[in-house]
Design a protein around this motif. Structure first.
Motif, PDB file in Angstrom:
ATOM      1  N   SER A 211       0.832  -1.206   0.000  1.00 63.89           N
ATOM      2  CA  SER A 211       0.000   0.000   0.000  1.00 63.89           C
ATOM      3  C   SER A 211       0.866   1.256   0.000  1.00 63.89           C
ATOM      4  CB  SER A 211      -0.952   0.000   1.201  1.00 63.89           C
ATOM      5  OG  SER A 211      -0.266   0.254   2.415  1.00 63.89           O
ATOM      6  N   VAL A 212       1.994   1.191   0.708  1.00 68.43           N
ATOM      7  CA  VAL A 212       2.928   2.325   0.718  1.00 68.43           C
ATOM      8  C   VAL A 212       3.509   2.541  -0.671  1.00 68.43           C
ATOM      9  CG1 VAL A 212       5.145   3.163   1.601  1.00 68.43           C
ATOM     10  CG2 VAL A 212       3.526   2.066   3.160  1.00 68.43           C
ATOM     11  N   LEU A 213       3.927   1.469  -1.335  1.00 68.08           N
ATOM     12  CA  LEU A 213       4.492   1.598  -2.672  1.00 68.08           C
ATOM     13  C   LEU A 213       3.434   2.046  -3.670  1.00 68.08           C
ATOM     14  CD1 LEU A 213       6.858   1.357  -4.576  1.00 68.08           C
ATOM     15  CD2 LEU A 213       6.431  -1.104  -4.758  1.00 68.08           C
ATOM     16  N   ASP A 214       2.211   1.570  -3.506  1.00 71.48           N
ATOM     17  CA  ASP A 214       1.120   2.008  -4.370  1.00 71.48           C
ATOM     18  C   ASP A 214       0.915   3.513  -4.247  1.00 71.48           C
ATOM     19  OD1 ASP A 214      -1.506   1.275  -5.938  1.00 71.48           O
ATOM     20  OD2 ASP A 214      -2.171   2.512  -4.255  1.00 71.48           O
ATOM     21  N   ARG A 215       0.883   3.999  -3.024  1.00 71.21           N
ATOM     22  CA  ARG A 215       0.718   5.444  -2.810  1.00 71.21           C
ATOM     23  C   ARG A 215       1.905   6.216  -3.370  1.00 71.21           C
ATOM     24  NH1 ARG A 215       2.131   8.641   1.681  1.00 71.21           N
ATOM     25  NH2 ARG A 215       2.612   6.758   2.872  1.00 71.21           N
ATOM     26  N   ALA A 216       3.115   5.678  -3.153  1.00 71.74           N
ATOM     27  CA  ALA A 216       4.318   6.344  -3.648  1.00 71.74           C
ATOM     28  C   ALA A 216       4.284   6.479  -5.166  1.00 71.74           C
ATOM     29  CB  ALA A 216       5.557   5.553  -3.211  1.00 71.74           C
ATOM     30  N   PHE A 221       4.129   9.461  -9.831  1.00 64.19           N
ATOM     31  CA  PHE A 221       4.102   9.318 -11.285  1.00 64.19           C
ATOM     32  C   PHE A 221       2.716   9.473 -11.900  1.00 64.19           C
ATOM     33  CE2 PHE A 221       7.504   6.537  -9.558  1.00 64.19           C
ATOM     34  CZ  PHE A 221       8.585   7.282  -9.996  1.00 64.19           C
ATOM     35  N   GLY A 222       1.696   9.707 -11.074  1.00 61.67           N
ATOM     36  CA  GLY A 222       0.341   9.838 -11.592  1.00 61.67           C
ATOM     37  C   GLY A 222      -0.323   8.491 -11.724  1.00 61.67           C
ATOM     38  N   ALA A 223      -1.569   8.384 -11.290  1.00 58.67           N
ATOM     39  CA  ALA A 223      -2.259   7.095 -11.277  1.00 58.67           C
ATOM     40  C   ALA A 223      -2.308   6.482 -12.671  1.00 58.67           C
ATOM     41  CB  ALA A 223      -3.676   7.268 -10.732  1.00 58.67           C
ATOM     42  N   PRO A 224      -2.080   5.165 -12.780  1.00 57.88           N
ATOM     43  CA  PRO A 224      -2.133   4.517 -14.090  1.00 57.88           C
ATOM     44  C   PRO A 224      -3.516   4.619 -14.721  1.00 57.88           C
ATOM     45  CG  PRO A 224      -1.134   3.069 -12.450  1.00 57.88           C
ATOM     46  CD  PRO A 224      -1.743   4.217 -11.710  1.00 57.88           C
ATOM     47  N   SER A 225      -3.535   4.722 -16.037  1.00 56.76           N
ATOM     48  CA  SER A 225      -4.775   4.696 -16.800  1.00 56.76           C
ATOM     49  C   SER A 225      -4.520   3.868 -18.054  1.00 56.76           C
ATOM     50  CB  SER A 225      -5.229   6.108 -17.164  1.00 56.76           C
ATOM     51  OG  SER A 225      -4.232   6.766 -17.939  1.00 56.76           O
ATOM     52  N   PRO A 226      -5.560   3.319 -18.664  1.00 58.47           N
ATOM     53  CA  PRO A 226      -5.362   2.459 -19.833  1.00 58.47           C
ATOM     54  C   PRO A 226      -4.551   3.138 -20.938  1.00 58.47           C
ATOM     55  CG  PRO A 226      -7.600   2.248 -19.021  1.00 58.47           C
ATOM     56  CD  PRO A 226      -6.973   3.364 -18.248  1.00 58.47           C
ATOM     57  N   HIS A 227      -3.602   2.388 -21.471  1.00 60.50           N
ATOM     58  CA  HIS A 227      -2.690   2.953 -22.483  1.00 60.50           C
ATOM     59  C   HIS A 227      -2.240   1.836 -23.422  1.00 60.50           C
ATOM     60  CE1 HIS A 227       0.231   5.785 -24.108  1.00 60.50           C
ATOM     61  NE2 HIS A 227       1.173   4.861 -23.993  1.00 60.50           N
ATOM     62  N   GLY A 274       1.559   2.897 -18.159  1.00 59.13           N
ATOM     63  CA  GLY A 274       0.258   3.392 -17.743  1.00 59.13           C
ATOM     64  C   GLY A 274       0.304   4.638 -16.893  1.00 59.13           C
ATOM     65  N   TYR A 275       1.474   4.950 -16.315  1.00 59.56           N
ATOM     66  CA  TYR A 275       1.573   6.091 -15.397  1.00 59.56           C
ATOM     67  C   TYR A 275       1.637   7.404 -16.173  1.00 59.56           C
ATOM     68  CZ  TYR A 275       2.280   2.868 -11.530  1.00 59.56           C
ATOM     69  OH  TYR A 275       2.098   1.890 -10.592  1.00 59.56           O
ATOM     70  N   GLU A 276       0.828   8.359 -15.750  1.00 64.99           N
ATOM     71  CA  GLU A 276       0.652   9.600 -16.502  1.00 64.99           C
ATOM     72  C   GLU A 276       1.965  10.337 -16.742  1.00 64.99           C
ATOM     73  OE1 GLU A 276      -2.152  10.515 -17.938  1.00 64.99           O
ATOM     74  OE2 GLU A 276      -3.050   8.668 -17.152  1.00 64.99           O
ATOM     75  N   LYS A 277       2.783  10.452 -15.728  1.00 66.09           N
ATOM     76  CA  LYS A 277       4.014  11.231 -15.860  1.00 66.09           C
ATOM     77  C   LYS A 277       5.022  10.534 -16.760  1.00 66.09           C
ATOM     78  CE  LYS A 277       7.442  13.753 -13.107  1.00 66.09           C
ATOM     79  NZ  LYS A 277       7.907  14.071 -11.733  1.00 66.09           N
ATOM     80  N   LEU A 278       5.066   9.214 -16.720  1.00 63.32           N
ATOM     81  CA  LEU A 278       6.057   8.474 -17.493  1.00 63.32           C
ATOM     82  C   LEU A 278       5.667   8.380 -18.969  1.00 63.32           C
ATOM     83  CD1 LEU A 278       6.850   5.626 -14.936  1.00 63.32           C
ATOM     84  CD2 LEU A 278       8.165   7.707 -15.378  1.00 63.32           C
ATOM     85  N   GLY A 375      -4.867  -0.143 -13.167  1.00 63.15           N
ATOM     86  CA  GLY A 375      -4.691  -0.132 -11.725  1.00 63.15           C
ATOM     87  C   GLY A 375      -6.033   0.031 -11.035  1.00 63.15           C
ATOM     88  N   HIS A 376      -6.027  -0.019  -9.712  1.00 58.26           N
ATOM     89  CA  HIS A 376      -7.311  -0.022  -9.000  1.00 58.26           C
ATOM     90  C   HIS A 376      -8.108   1.264  -9.220  1.00 58.26           C
ATOM     91  CE1 HIS A 376      -5.710   2.534  -5.676  1.00 58.26           C
ATOM     92  NE2 HIS A 376      -4.614   1.825  -5.820  1.00 58.26           N
ATOM     93  N   ARG A 377      -7.413   2.391  -9.385  1.00 55.52           N
ATOM     94  CA  ARG A 377      -8.163   3.631  -9.608  1.00 55.52           C
ATOM     95  C   ARG A 377      -8.868   3.604 -10.962  1.00 55.52           C
ATOM     96  NH1 ARG A 377      -4.575   8.545  -6.871  1.00 55.52           N
ATOM     97  NH2 ARG A 377      -3.935   7.360  -5.028  1.00 55.52           N
ATOM     98  N   ALA A 378      -8.170   3.114 -11.987  1.00 51.99           N
ATOM     99  CA  ALA A 378      -8.766   3.046 -13.323  1.00 51.99           C
ATOM    100  C   ALA A 378      -9.933   2.068 -13.352  1.00 51.99           C
ATOM    101  CB  ALA A 378      -7.709   2.635 -14.347  1.00 51.99           C
ATOM    102  N   VAL A 379      -9.777   0.908 -12.710  1.00 49.75           N
ATOM    103  CA  VAL A 379     -10.843  -0.088 -12.711  1.00 49.75           C
ATOM    104  C   VAL A 379     -12.054   0.407 -11.924  1.00 49.75           C
ATOM    105  CG1 VAL A 379     -11.490  -2.418 -11.969  1.00 49.75           C
ATOM    106  CG2 VAL A 379      -9.268  -2.024 -13.056  1.00 49.75           C
ATOM    107  N   LEU A 380     -11.810   1.014 -10.763  1.00 52.48           N
ATOM    108  CA  LEU A 380     -12.922   1.421  -9.912  1.00 52.48           C
ATOM    109  C   LEU A 380     -13.678   2.619 -10.462  1.00 52.48           C
ATOM    110  CD1 LEU A 380     -11.462   0.767  -6.352  1.00 52.48           C
ATOM    111  CD2 LEU A 380     -12.938  -0.674  -7.760  1.00 52.48           C
TER     112      LEU A 380
END
Length: 549
Positions: A211-216, A221-227, A274-278, A375-380
């Motif tokens: 959970s710590v690494l997920d938050r980090a 890097f911005g929450a992952p989204s489909p790409h 999937g990460y927005e910044k990357l 990731g969980h944010r994109a799915v939820l």
């Protein structure tokens, strides 16, 4: 050096029992013994660190960081360099002497704490056996099994904690737990029940560190989204980056900007797209190859540079030894290592120069794409639609099919299992096990792709978040959901993930391709009886069993 080593921490261990001559991974008996001795030293440090915990204080980060790095360095396919281990052993003795002076009230007879390591290589070689897994032949097999399970879980936790700490995130409870658990594995007064409880607590810490690494990663890097990710190579110089560390990828992208170099991910780095910044970097050009176990073949004729950031390094072949680089805790004798400066920065100039020198490919390959970023944010964000699809019968069941990949021929099970699933079943996949199915076409259900790539192995936390959210939506527990876990394991991060799921009382997990050699028959039976843990059989039989329950 016969009989100097005994190692059974990974799935490929010799004969399914233990490597005793040389590691199947390529680890020499000398390095194997040094890793055992390094863990022995960590236990000694941890015994004295309990002095801080007894006073209600946190263990100083100087010790925690060293323990974490050392645990990670001894994980499978991370570091094969004897010199690097000798340097860590030297430092371990200095830190043990320092913490002993800081905690003079800790009086112990345990050898891990009292042992005085000398930095001479011959001394190290002569004293490695005292730290061996099988050194104490009188130790109860179930006690040994549980102690080793805890240790391997800690190695997995350290891999995730190391990535988070690199970008400034950590959790004091997890940090303190390294010391509590390591010290506990030296305590002969602990019973089977005590060690079972410790094993499940290790799983709880695995959930917390993920959970710590997920938050980090999400905050940095911005929450992952489909790409959509390109899987074919472009004309020009290239660098392939493998491992797991997103921060190393970010630094590499910064340093290669406007240099005409294409950067490709490999293995577990695929989800970084999937990460927005990357994915904002246009020269993050795509993904090369597949899972880690094919790298010797895939890297052989690659006209580019390769950077290994975490575990998954195989013995480099002569054909590409001059163009593969290591960083962080990764190491192999003869390879160029990119160190971290005192200010935390890294200079990837040697990697960049090698890529420019080699020139890359002379023409573009035909593009082919796969989708990542669920990731969980994109799915939820689509939770209402998913819940409705379950309620109206469009989705009958979810399957989490993923974990570590490897060369074992029985791993074709996971591909065949996915192919057999009815069209009304959804697939969540994660870790490098995704390569067993992510190039297949599964279609969609009500516009939702049937195959959702959740991310890296550490993104098992995303799967947990998704499962909990669905359970809340249906007002039930995770075990009452139409959800099955079909997992493949290989190394110690997978051990941490399995313990995390067991700590949440997830039942009826299917695990393969073989069961861990470090689980004694009694401990394995305990897991079967308590959690209904299953060893995979055949795809047809297992699917039939799951769908008829």
């Amino acid at each position: 050096m016969d009989n100097l080593m005994f190692c059974y921490q990974c799935e490929q261990t010799a004969g399914g029992k233990g490597c005793t001559k040389r590691g199947v991974c390529g680890k020499t008996p000398e390095v194997a013994g040094m890793q055992d001795l390094l863990i022995y030293q960590l236990k000694g440090i941890a015994i004295y660190a309990e002095g801080y915990l007894q006073k209600g204080e946190n263990v100083p980060k100087e010790y925690v960081s060293f323990i974490e790095d050392s645990l990670f360095q001894t994980l499978t396919n991370v570091n094969f360099d004897e010199k690097a281990h000798i340097e860590m052993l030297k430092k371990s003795q200095l830190l043990k002497e320092k913490i002993r002076k800081e905690q003079p009230h800790i009086v112990t007879t345990r050898d891990e704490a009292l042992f005085q390591l000398q930095s001479d290589r011959n001394f190290i070689l002569q004293n490695m056996k005292r730290a061996g897994i099988m050194h104490d032949q009188t130790l109860d097999a179930d006690i040994r099994s549980l102690r080793e399970t805890v240790k391997f879980g800690l190695k997995g936790i350290a891999a995730y904690g190391h990535q988070a700490r690199f970008i400034g995130y950590w959790d004091d409870e997890v940090d303190n737990y390294y010391c509590k658990a390591l010290a506990a594995t030296t305590n002969d007064s602990l019973s089977i029940d005590d060690l079972v409880a410790l094993t499940l607590q290790t799983g709880q810490m695995a959930v917390k560190v993920m959970s710590v690494l997920d938050r980090a990663n999400n905050e940095r890097f911005g929450a992952p989204s489909p790409h959509r990710v390109n899987r074919r190579l472009k004309k020009g110089p290239l660098i392939v980056i493998s491992g797991h560390d997103l921060h190393d990828l970010e630094r590499l992208l910064e340093q290669t900007e406007n240099k005409g170099i294409h950067v490709y991910t490999h293995g577990e780095m695929l989800p970084s797209h999937g990460y927005e910044k990357l994915k904002a970097y246009p020269h993050l050009a795509g993904n090369f190859g597949g899972a880690w176990q094919d790298q010797q073949k895939q890297f052989a004729n690659l006209p580019g540079a390769i950077l290994m950031t975490t575990n998954c390094l195989m013995t480099p072949q002569p054909s590409y030894q001059d163009r593969i680089f290591t960083t962080s805790v990764v190491g192999f004798e003869g390879l160029t290592h990119i160190p971290k400066g005192e200010d935390g920065t890294k200079d990837f100039t040697p990697v960049i120069n090698k890529a420019l020198e080699l020139g890359g490919f002379e023409e573009d390959e035909m593009p082919k794409e796969i989708t990542v970023g669920f990731g969980h944010r994109a799915v939820l964000e689509h939770a209402d639609k998913i819940v409705e699809a379950v309620k109206n019968g469009a989705i009958k069941r979810f399957f989490l099919i993923g974990g570590c990949d490897g060369a074992h021929r029985e791993r074709s099970y996971y591909t065949e299992f996915a192919k057999l699933l009815p069209d009304d079943c959804m697939i969540l996949t994660l870790a490098c096990g995704k390569y067993r199915m992510n190039d297949l076409e599964f279609g969609a259900i009500d516009g939702i792709p049937r195959l959702l790539d959740v991310g890296q192995c550490n993104d098992s936390y995303s799967a947990i978040v998704i499962a909990k959210a669905l359970a809340d939506a249906f007002a039930c527990g995770i075990n009452q959901l139409p959800l099955s876990f079909i997992l493949s394991w290989y190394e110690q991060k997978a051990v941490a993930v399995l313990l995390a799921l067991l700590s949440l009382n997830v039942q009826n997990i299917y695990l393969g391709p073989v069961l861990p050699a470090f689980l004694s028959p009694n401990v394995l039976q305990l897991l079967v009886d308590t959690f209904r843990l299953n060893h995979i059989s055949t795809p047809d039989q297992d699917l039939k069993t799951i769908l008829t329950v």
